[in-house]
Design a protein around this motif. Sequence first.
Motif, PDB file in Angstrom:
ATOM      1  N   PHE A   1       7.912   7.314  39.956  1.00  0.00           N
ATOM      2  CA  PHE A   1       8.483   7.327  38.671  1.00  0.00           C
ATOM      3  C   PHE A   1       9.682   6.420  38.664  1.00  0.00           C
ATOM      4  CE2 PHE A   1      10.871   9.079  35.182  1.00  0.00           C
ATOM      5  CZ  PHE A   1       9.983   9.340  34.280  1.00  0.00           C
ATOM      6  N   THR A   2       9.497   5.345  37.935  1.00  0.00           N
ATOM      7  CA  THR A   2      10.793   4.303  37.917  1.00  0.00           C
ATOM      8  C   THR A   2      11.948   4.847  37.152  1.00  0.00           C
ATOM      9  OG1 THR A   2       9.142   2.771  38.511  1.00  0.00           O
ATOM     10  CG2 THR A   2      11.215   1.936  37.555  1.00  0.00           C
ATOM     11  N   PRO A   3      13.061   5.027  37.476  1.00  0.00           N
ATOM     12  CA  PRO A   3      14.208   5.509  36.766  1.00  0.00           C
ATOM     13  C   PRO A   3      14.409   4.496  35.644  1.00  0.00           C
ATOM     14  CG  PRO A   3      14.840   5.587  38.899  1.00  0.00           C
ATOM     15  CD  PRO A   3      13.555   4.881  38.944  1.00  0.00           C
ATOM     16  N   GLU A   4      14.971   4.847  34.222  1.00  0.00           N
ATOM     17  CA  GLU A   4      15.297   3.903  33.369  1.00  0.00           C
ATOM     18  C   GLU A   4      16.427   3.184  33.744  1.00  0.00           C
ATOM     19  OE1 GLU A   4      16.218   6.143  29.854  1.00  0.00           O
ATOM     20  OE2 GLU A   4      14.572   7.482  29.953  1.00  0.00           O
ATOM     21  N   GLY A   5      16.346   1.877  33.219  1.00  0.00           N
ATOM     22  CA  GLY A   5      17.185   0.760  33.433  1.00  0.00           C
ATOM     23  C   GLY A   5      17.005   0.157  34.704  1.00  0.00           C
ATOM     24  N   SER A   6      16.149   0.426  35.694  1.00  0.00           N
ATOM     25  CA  SER A   6      15.645  -0.415  36.906  1.00  0.00           C
ATOM     26  C   SER A   6      14.700  -1.102  36.571  1.00  0.00           C
ATOM     27  CB  SER A   6      15.289   0.905  37.826  1.00  0.00           C
ATOM     28  OG  SER A   6      13.808   1.205  37.183  1.00  0.00           O
ATOM     29  N   SER A   7      14.743  -2.391  37.222  1.00  0.00           N
ATOM     30  CA  SER A   7      13.591  -3.558  36.948  1.00  0.00           C
ATOM     31  C   SER A   7      12.760  -3.464  38.130  1.00  0.00           C
ATOM     32  CB  SER A   7      14.735  -4.723  37.278  1.00  0.00           C
ATOM     33  OG  SER A   7      15.227  -5.038  38.633  1.00  0.00           O
ATOM     34  N   SER A   8      11.607  -3.970  37.857  1.00  0.00           N
ATOM     35  CA  SER A   8      10.490  -4.011  38.906  1.00  0.00           C
ATOM     36  C   SER A   8       9.582  -5.074  38.427  1.00  0.00           C
ATOM     37  CB  SER A   8       9.829  -2.665  38.696  1.00  0.00           C
ATOM     38  OG  SER A   8       8.591  -2.796  39.264  1.00  0.00           O
ATOM     39  N   SER A   9       8.926  -5.741  39.320  1.00  0.00           N
ATOM     40  CA  SER A   9       8.297  -6.897  39.265  1.00  0.00           C
ATOM     41  C   SER A   9       6.846  -6.547  38.459  1.00  0.00           C
ATOM     42  CB  SER A   9       7.982  -7.551  40.439  1.00  0.00           C
ATOM     43  OG  SER A   9       7.543  -6.876  41.395  1.00  0.00           O
ATOM     44  N   SER A  10       6.488  -5.284  38.900  1.00  0.00           N
ATOM     45  CA  SER A  10       5.187  -5.002  38.171  1.00  0.00           C
ATOM     46  C   SER A  10       5.248  -4.540  36.912  1.00  0.00           C
ATOM     47  CB  SER A  10       4.476  -4.099  39.316  1.00  0.00           C
ATOM     48  OG  SER A  10       5.483  -2.742  39.329  1.00  0.00           O
ATOM     49  N   TYR A  11       6.434  -4.252  36.308  1.00  0.00           N
ATOM     50  CA  TYR A  11       6.722  -3.623  35.069  1.00  0.00           C
ATOM     51  C   TYR A  11       5.911  -4.415  33.874  1.00  0.00           C
ATOM     52  CZ  TYR A  11       8.964  -1.602  30.919  1.00  0.00           C
ATOM     53  OH  TYR A  11       9.094  -1.361  29.891  1.00  0.00           O
ATOM     54  N   PRO A  12       6.290  -5.751  33.802  1.00  0.00           N
ATOM     55  CA  PRO A  12       5.364  -6.510  32.571  1.00  0.00           C
ATOM     56  C   PRO A  12       4.001  -6.294  32.825  1.00  0.00           C
ATOM     57  CG  PRO A  12       7.276  -7.920  33.719  1.00  0.00           C
ATOM     58  CD  PRO A  12       7.096  -6.749  34.571  1.00  0.00           C
ATOM     59  N   VAL A  13       3.457  -6.147  33.893  1.00  0.00           N
ATOM     60  CA  VAL A  13       2.035  -6.178  34.147  1.00  0.00           C
ATOM     61  C   VAL A  13       1.470  -5.015  33.661  1.00  0.00           C
ATOM     62  CG1 VAL A  13      -0.143  -6.174  35.663  1.00  0.00           C
ATOM     63  CG2 VAL A  13       1.785  -8.123  36.364  1.00  0.00           C
ATOM     64  N   VAL A  14       2.118  -3.794  33.800  1.00  0.00           N
ATOM     65  CA  VAL A  14       1.680  -2.640  33.306  1.00  0.00           C
ATOM     66  C   VAL A  14       2.037  -2.395  31.765  1.00  0.00           C
ATOM     67  CG1 VAL A  14       2.151  -0.251  33.438  1.00  0.00           C
ATOM     68  CG2 VAL A  14       2.050  -1.544  35.615  1.00  0.00           C
ATOM     69  N   GLN A  15       2.976  -3.122  31.210  1.00  0.00           N
ATOM     70  CA  GLN A  15       3.415  -3.140  30.171  1.00  0.00           C
ATOM     71  C   GLN A  15       2.412  -3.753  28.896  1.00  0.00           C
ATOM     72  OE1 GLN A  15       5.731  -0.889  28.710  1.00  0.00           O
ATOM     73  NE2 GLN A  15       5.322  -1.396  26.662  1.00  0.00           N
ATOM     74  N   GLN A  16       1.864  -4.803  29.561  1.00  0.00           N
ATOM     75  CA  GLN A  16       0.990  -5.657  28.905  1.00  0.00           C
ATOM     76  C   GLN A  16      -0.714  -5.310  28.966  1.00  0.00           C
ATOM     77  OE1 GLN A  16       1.863  -9.659  30.198  1.00  0.00           O
ATOM     78  NE2 GLN A  16       3.949  -9.624  29.330  1.00  0.00           N
ATOM     79  N   SER A  17      -0.896  -4.201  29.795  1.00  0.00           N
ATOM     80  CA  SER A  17      -2.176  -3.574  29.878  1.00  0.00           C
ATOM     81  C   SER A  17      -2.711  -3.015  28.664  1.00  0.00           C
ATOM     82  CB  SER A  17      -2.164  -2.700  31.183  1.00  0.00           C
ATOM     83  OG  SER A  17      -1.475  -1.660  30.756  1.00  0.00           O
ATOM     84  N   LEU A  18      -3.921  -2.733  28.490  1.00  0.00           N
ATOM     85  CA  LEU A  18      -4.636  -1.915  27.601  1.00  0.00           C
ATOM     86  C   LEU A  18      -4.170  -0.723  27.289  1.00  0.00           C
ATOM     87  CD1 LEU A  18      -7.940  -3.660  27.094  1.00  0.00           C
ATOM     88  CD2 LEU A  18      -6.040  -4.227  26.036  1.00  0.00           C
ATOM     89  N   TRP A  19      -3.831  -0.138  28.455  1.00  0.00           N
ATOM     90  CA  TRP A  19      -3.297   1.286  28.282  1.00  0.00           C
ATOM     91  C   TRP A  19      -1.962   1.221  27.732  1.00  0.00           C
ATOM     92  CZ3 TRP A  19      -6.092   5.420  29.489  1.00  0.00           C
ATOM     93  CH2 TRP A  19      -7.066   4.995  30.406  1.00  0.00           C
ATOM     94  N   ALA A  20      -1.063   0.331  27.698  1.00  0.00           N
ATOM     95  CA  ALA A  20       0.333   0.295  26.865  1.00  0.00           C
ATOM     96  C   ALA A  20       0.060  -0.012  25.618  1.00  0.00           C
ATOM     97  CB  ALA A  20       1.116  -0.615  27.532  1.00  0.00           C
ATOM     98  N   SER A  21      -1.269  -0.551  25.189  1.00  0.00           N
ATOM     99  CA  SER A  21      -1.444  -1.016  23.889  1.00  0.00           C
ATOM    100  C   SER A  21      -2.266   0.032  22.893  1.00  0.00           C
ATOM    101  CB  SER A  21      -2.147  -2.240  23.638  1.00  0.00           C
ATOM    102  OG  SER A  21      -3.423  -2.116  24.359  1.00  0.00           O
ATOM    103  N   LEU A  22      -2.421   1.225  23.642  1.00  0.00           N
ATOM    104  CA  LEU A  22      -3.218   2.481  23.075  1.00  0.00           C
ATOM    105  C   LEU A  22      -2.455   2.592  21.583  1.00  0.00           C
ATOM    106  CD1 LEU A  22      -4.365   4.894  25.807  1.00  0.00           C
ATOM    107  CD2 LEU A  22      -5.861   3.065  24.399  1.00  0.00           C
ATOM    108  N   PRO A  23      -2.978   3.162  20.663  1.00  0.00           N
ATOM    109  CA  PRO A  23      -2.514   3.668  19.360  1.00  0.00           C
ATOM    110  C   PRO A  23      -1.572   4.952  19.736  1.00  0.00           C
ATOM    111  CG  PRO A  23      -4.792   3.260  18.913  1.00  0.00           C
ATOM    112  CD  PRO A  23      -4.603   3.086  20.632  1.00  0.00           C
ATOM    113  N   PRO A  24      -0.442   5.087  19.096  1.00  0.00           N
ATOM    114  CA  PRO A  24       0.377   6.192  19.113  1.00  0.00           C
ATOM    115  C   PRO A  24      -0.003   7.644  18.946  1.00  0.00           C
ATOM    116  CG  PRO A  24       1.511   4.174  18.151  1.00  0.00           C
ATOM    117  CD  PRO A  24       0.251   3.845  18.073  1.00  0.00           C
ATOM    118  N   GLU A  25      -1.176   7.436  17.773  1.00  0.00           N
ATOM    119  CA  GLU A  25      -1.646   8.608  17.570  1.00  0.00           C
ATOM    120  C   GLU A  25      -2.653   9.329  18.464  1.00  0.00           C
ATOM    121  OE1 GLU A  25      -1.746   5.908  15.937  1.00  0.00           O
ATOM    122  OE2 GLU A  25      -0.423   6.241  14.187  1.00  0.00           O
ATOM    123  N   LEU A  26      -3.417   8.209  19.334  1.00  0.00           N
ATOM    124  CA  LEU A  26      -4.191   8.732  20.356  1.00  0.00           C
ATOM    125  C   LEU A  26      -3.370   9.010  21.697  1.00  0.00           C
ATOM    126  CD1 LEU A  26      -6.944   8.837  21.844  1.00  0.00           C
ATOM    127  CD2 LEU A  26      -6.736   6.184  22.358  1.00  0.00           C
TER     128      LEU A  26
END
Length: 406
Positions: free
Chosen positions: A37-62
């Motif tokens: 669990f990455t704390p808020e405000g910390s930087s990670s090299s893998s973070y942009p990859v996770v954020q751009q995945s389809l898991w991150a683009s799921l609808p908020p209602e879902l």
Amino acid sequence: MSFKSIFRDLKGKNGIDSKLKQPIEQSCGLGHSDFHFTPEGSSSSSYPVVQQSLWASLPPELLLDIIGRVEASEITWPARRAVVSCAGVCKSWREITREVIKTPEECGLLTFPMSLKQSGPRDSPIQCFIRRERATSTYRLYLGLSPALSGDASKLLLAAKRIKKATKTDLLISFAANDFSQTSDNYAGKLRSNFFGSKFFIHDCQPPSNSAIQSHGWSWKRISAKKVAPRLPICNYNVGTIAYELNVLRTRGPRRMHCTMHSIPVSAIQEGGFAPTPPTFSCGLDETLCPLTPSSSIFRAKTKESIGNTSEPLILKNKTPRWHEQLQCWCLNFRGRVTVASVKNFQLVAAVDPSLDVPASEQDKVILQFGKIGKDIFTMDYRYPLSAFQAFAICLSSFDTKPVCE
């Protein structure tokens, strides 16, 4: 319903390609063994990859439906790890998880580390037990009724290590089992006693919700070179004082103690009152956590107006036991949670002024109880307005030797 079955059910409804399952799990690390669990405000090299995945683009209602069903189905540990895993997928999942997960005061469940510094439930206490290790002078707090009933499913909440000094004793409290460094991310706070063991001070590493409490010094913590600041101050905020009455005449009887909770106003137990609850851990570079300059809100001098508006702190006192003629001992009703007689056993209730508008039911309600059930095994039950961290610190004060109070 398990965590995997919920995803399998929703995957067919929303047309998520099954081919995406393998790369997504590898990049997000949803398994329990490699979860972090990455704390808020910390930087990670893998973070942009996770954020751009389809898991991150799921609808908020879902997402709200997924996390809501996971939270409702996994209410005990270790199955509740699935809820923490949802918050560790990416930023969007974390934000939705924040909306779904309620505080312990509202739901009576402990989920994230921040739950240990939030007030307990109002209706029923959270039942825990403490295991003492004499050889290493460590104390570990677990969630559960007792070691015999919980077994391997017991969830470690907090740990403390006793460090004896020349004129005082420190008990360092950590979120991890064996990491007691004050410069670590696992550092939660400490309990410090005076030379006689008659007075203890509870220090929290996080600033309380009411900024009137000032820091009592800090140590320095090194952080990653990618951060803006090379080092961060770890402050210690005095959020409570525990005082044991001196027994000058050496009369036999239970200990008498008073706990002044500086971070909890007495209005918290009044009708319609509430206890200040931190919503989340403060960011390491936030001004409220790092009072580096005199202009910081923590270091500002309090005006007469602010002092006048500050409510009196909540004071807890130990419930007076009754003398049992047949057993020839002092007795309290622990409702089956304490089985061994000990001078360390106690129950705390609110000590309020009769002029305050506090219901009689709140004055008689046991806020914290602590007692022995076996060799080096003790139970700890706490409720609103105390948090697990505050209750654990109060119970730790009972372990220290008090030659002038007994």
